[in-house]
Design an enzyme around this catalytic site. Structure first.
Site, PDB file in Angstrom:
ATOM      1  N   ASP A  10       0.861  -1.176   0.000  1.00 53.53           N
ATOM      2  CA  ASP A  10       0.000   0.000   0.000  1.00 53.53           C
ATOM      3  C   ASP A  10       0.903   1.232   0.000  1.00 53.53           C
ATOM      4  O   ASP A  10       2.108   1.130   0.257  1.00 53.53           O
ATOM      5  CB  ASP A  10      -0.893  -0.007   1.257  1.00 53.53           C
ATOM      6  CG  ASP A  10      -1.782   1.231   1.333  1.00 53.53           C
ATOM      7  OD1 ASP A  10      -2.429   1.545   0.317  1.00 53.53           O
ATOM      8  OD2 ASP A  10      -1.790   1.914   2.378  1.00 53.53           O
ATOM      9  N   SER A  11       0.294   2.390  -0.235  1.00 52.98           N
ATOM     10  CA  SER A  11       1.059   3.628  -0.181  1.00 52.98           C
ATOM     11  C   SER A  11       1.545   3.923   1.239  1.00 52.98           C
ATOM     12  O   SER A  11       2.484   4.696   1.417  1.00 52.98           O
ATOM     13  CB  SER A  11       0.180   4.780  -0.668  1.00 52.98           C
ATOM     14  OG  SER A  11      -1.028   4.796   0.067  1.00 52.98           O
ATOM     15  N   CYS A  73      -3.792  -0.966  -1.962  1.00 49.94           N
ATOM     16  CA  CYS A  73      -4.107   0.439  -2.230  1.00 49.94           C
ATOM     17  C   CYS A  73      -5.116   0.542  -3.374  1.00 49.94           C
ATOM     18  O   CYS A  73      -4.883   0.019  -4.467  1.00 49.94           O
ATOM     19  CB  CYS A  73      -2.817   1.161  -2.613  1.00 49.94           C
ATOM     20  SG  CYS A  73      -3.055   2.892  -2.999  1.00 49.94           S
ATOM     21  N   GLU A 151      -6.371   8.652  10.038  1.00 49.64           N
ATOM     22  CA  GLU A 151      -5.028   8.522  10.621  1.00 49.64           C
ATOM     23  C   GLU A 151      -4.895   9.304  11.925  1.00 49.64           C
ATOM     24  O   GLU A 151      -4.103   8.974  12.793  1.00 49.64           O
ATOM     25  CB  GLU A 151      -3.959   8.968   9.603  1.00 49.64           C
ATOM     26  CG  GLU A 151      -3.889   8.007   8.429  1.00 49.64           C
ATOM     27  CD  GLU A 151      -2.638   8.128   7.586  1.00 49.64           C
ATOM     28  OE1 GLU A 151      -1.700   8.855   7.962  1.00 49.64           O
ATOM     29  OE2 GLU A 151      -2.612   7.483   6.521  1.00 49.64           O
ATOM     30  N   CYS A 183     -11.428   3.025  -0.585  1.00 48.39           N
ATOM     31  CA  CYS A 183     -10.138   3.537  -0.130  1.00 48.39           C
ATOM     32  C   CYS A 183      -9.760   2.752   1.120  1.00 48.39           C
ATOM     33  O   CYS A 183     -10.636   2.415   1.930  1.00 48.39           O
ATOM     34  CB  CYS A 183     -10.245   5.026   0.187  1.00 48.39           C
ATOM     35  SG  CYS A 183      -8.753   5.717   0.924  1.00 48.39           S
ATOM     36  N   HIS A 185      -8.586   3.513   3.890  1.00 49.23           N
ATOM     37  CA  HIS A 185      -8.882   4.078   5.212  1.00 49.23           C
ATOM     38  C   HIS A 185     -10.374   4.082   5.569  1.00 49.23           C
ATOM     39  O   HIS A 185     -10.726   4.235   6.735  1.00 49.23           O
ATOM     40  CB  HIS A 185      -8.403   5.532   5.276  1.00 49.23           C
ATOM     41  CG  HIS A 185      -6.921   5.696   5.212  1.00 49.23           C
ATOM     42  ND1 HIS A 185      -6.157   5.272   4.151  1.00 49.23           N
ATOM     43  CD2 HIS A 185      -6.049   6.258   6.093  1.00 49.23           C
ATOM     44  CE1 HIS A 185      -4.893   5.570   4.363  1.00 49.23           C
ATOM     45  NE2 HIS A 185      -4.804   6.165   5.538  1.00 49.23           N
TER      46      HIS A 185
HETATM   47  N1  DGL Z   1      -4.100   3.846   0.121  1.00 55.95           N
HETATM   48  C1  DGL Z   1      -4.772   4.871  -0.632  1.00 55.95           C
HETATM   49  C2  DGL Z   1      -5.998   4.273  -1.338  1.00 55.95           C
HETATM   50  O1  DGL Z   1      -6.564   3.284  -0.936  1.00 55.95           O
HETATM   51  C3  DGL Z   1      -5.165   6.044   0.275  1.00 55.95           C
HETATM   52  C4  DGL Z   1      -3.990   6.863   0.747  1.00 55.95           C
HETATM   53  C5  DGL Z   1      -3.218   7.506  -0.389  1.00 55.95           C
HETATM   54  O2  DGL Z   1      -3.743   8.446  -1.028  1.00 55.95           O
HETATM   55  O3  DGL Z   1      -2.126   7.061  -0.654  1.00 55.95           O
HETATM   56  O4  DGL Z   1      -6.399   4.804  -2.344  1.00 55.95           O
END
Ligand code: DGL
Length: 264
Positions: A10-11, A73, A151, A183, A185
């Protein structure tokens, strides 16, 4: 092959929602997680940049000898999946198709999709849903403030409720019966979103659906190894301090050792 780990990237910290679902559905598997914390967020970056980052993250996990790559992600899944599948020989699962499959069960065929700007601009969720339910009406909305709110530990805070009211008003007016939490989160904001949309709206958690897709794939391809020992290994591309702190809240558990690595 069966004895190898599952690689998840993931990012940043958000993909731990996907990690958590996979760990709970397949507790015996060894999991390796990479959070590209030095370059987060992906959601506001160009397609070219996200593809490059995703290829580098995937390469790192493939070098660890994983048997499956899970792109936790949503943004990376939305834009980089074809390139990842072309580049690497192993199976690659993203979060979009599993979420879309569940969303296509909508009864009134009016479906909301929320995600980062990158995910919404890619139009990947509507495409994947329309492939299964051609006459579905899709209402999409980017909700960028939800990532920092989750977060910050403010998923159920008044500020989150206000932001959610604002973002979701058009979807309420559109009378959706299903909302895709597109997403990493957003599962943390589930209660807040449900309060605003009402109990009749079905929340599609792409993290849960992706874990089920991993389980199905393992059954089909004989890749499951329930007795691997359930080791969990975490890598990040920036110093681990924040990842450890926020990650604990996302997982509701300690992460153990988190190692900083360089990729790309
Ligand atoms: N992990 C990213 C997503 O699911 C969210 C956070 C980001 O923008 O990197 O799209």
């Amino acid at each position: 092959m069966r004895h190898r780990s599952i690689g998840i990237f993931d990012s940043g910290v958000g993909g731990l929602t996907v990690f958590k679902e996979i760990a709970s559905l397949l507790p015996g598997e060894n999991l390796i997680y990479l959070g590209d914390t030095a370059r987060v967020p992906y959601g506001t970056k160009s397609v070219e940049t996200v593809c490059r980052y995703a290829l580098e993250a995937a390469e790192f996990l493939v070098d660890q000898g994983v048997k499956l790559l899970v792109v936790a992600c949503n943004t990376a899944s939305a834009v980089a999946l074809p390139q990842l599948r072309e580049r690497f020989q192993l199976p690659v699962i993203g979060v979009i198709e599993p979420g879309a499959k569940r969303a296509a069960k909508s009864l009134n065929r009016r479906i909301g999709v929320i995600g980062t700007e990158g995910t919404i601009n890619s139009n990947r969720y509507p495409e994947a849903i329309h492939a299964l339910l051609p006459d579905a009406k899709i209402f999409s909305a980017p909700c960028p403030l939800f990532v920092p709110l989750a977060e910050e530990g403010w998923a159920e805070h008044e500020v989150a409720k206000l932001a959610a009211k604002e973002y979701l008003q058009p979807l309420l007016t559109a009378q959706i019966d299903t909302l895709v939490l597109g997403c990493t989160h957003y599962p943390l904001l589930r209660n807040t979103l449900q309060t605003i949309l009402g109990d009749t709206v079905d929340m599609v958690d792409s993290a849960e659906e992706t874990a089920k897709a991993v389980q199905n794939l393992f059954q089909q391809q004989g890749l499951a190894n329930p007795e691997c020992g359930g080791q969990r290994t975490f890598f990040v591309t920036d110093v681990p301090t924040r990842f450890e702190r926020v990650g604990r809240a996302f997982l509701r558990n300690n992460l153990g050792r988190v190692e900083q690595v360089q990729i790309g």
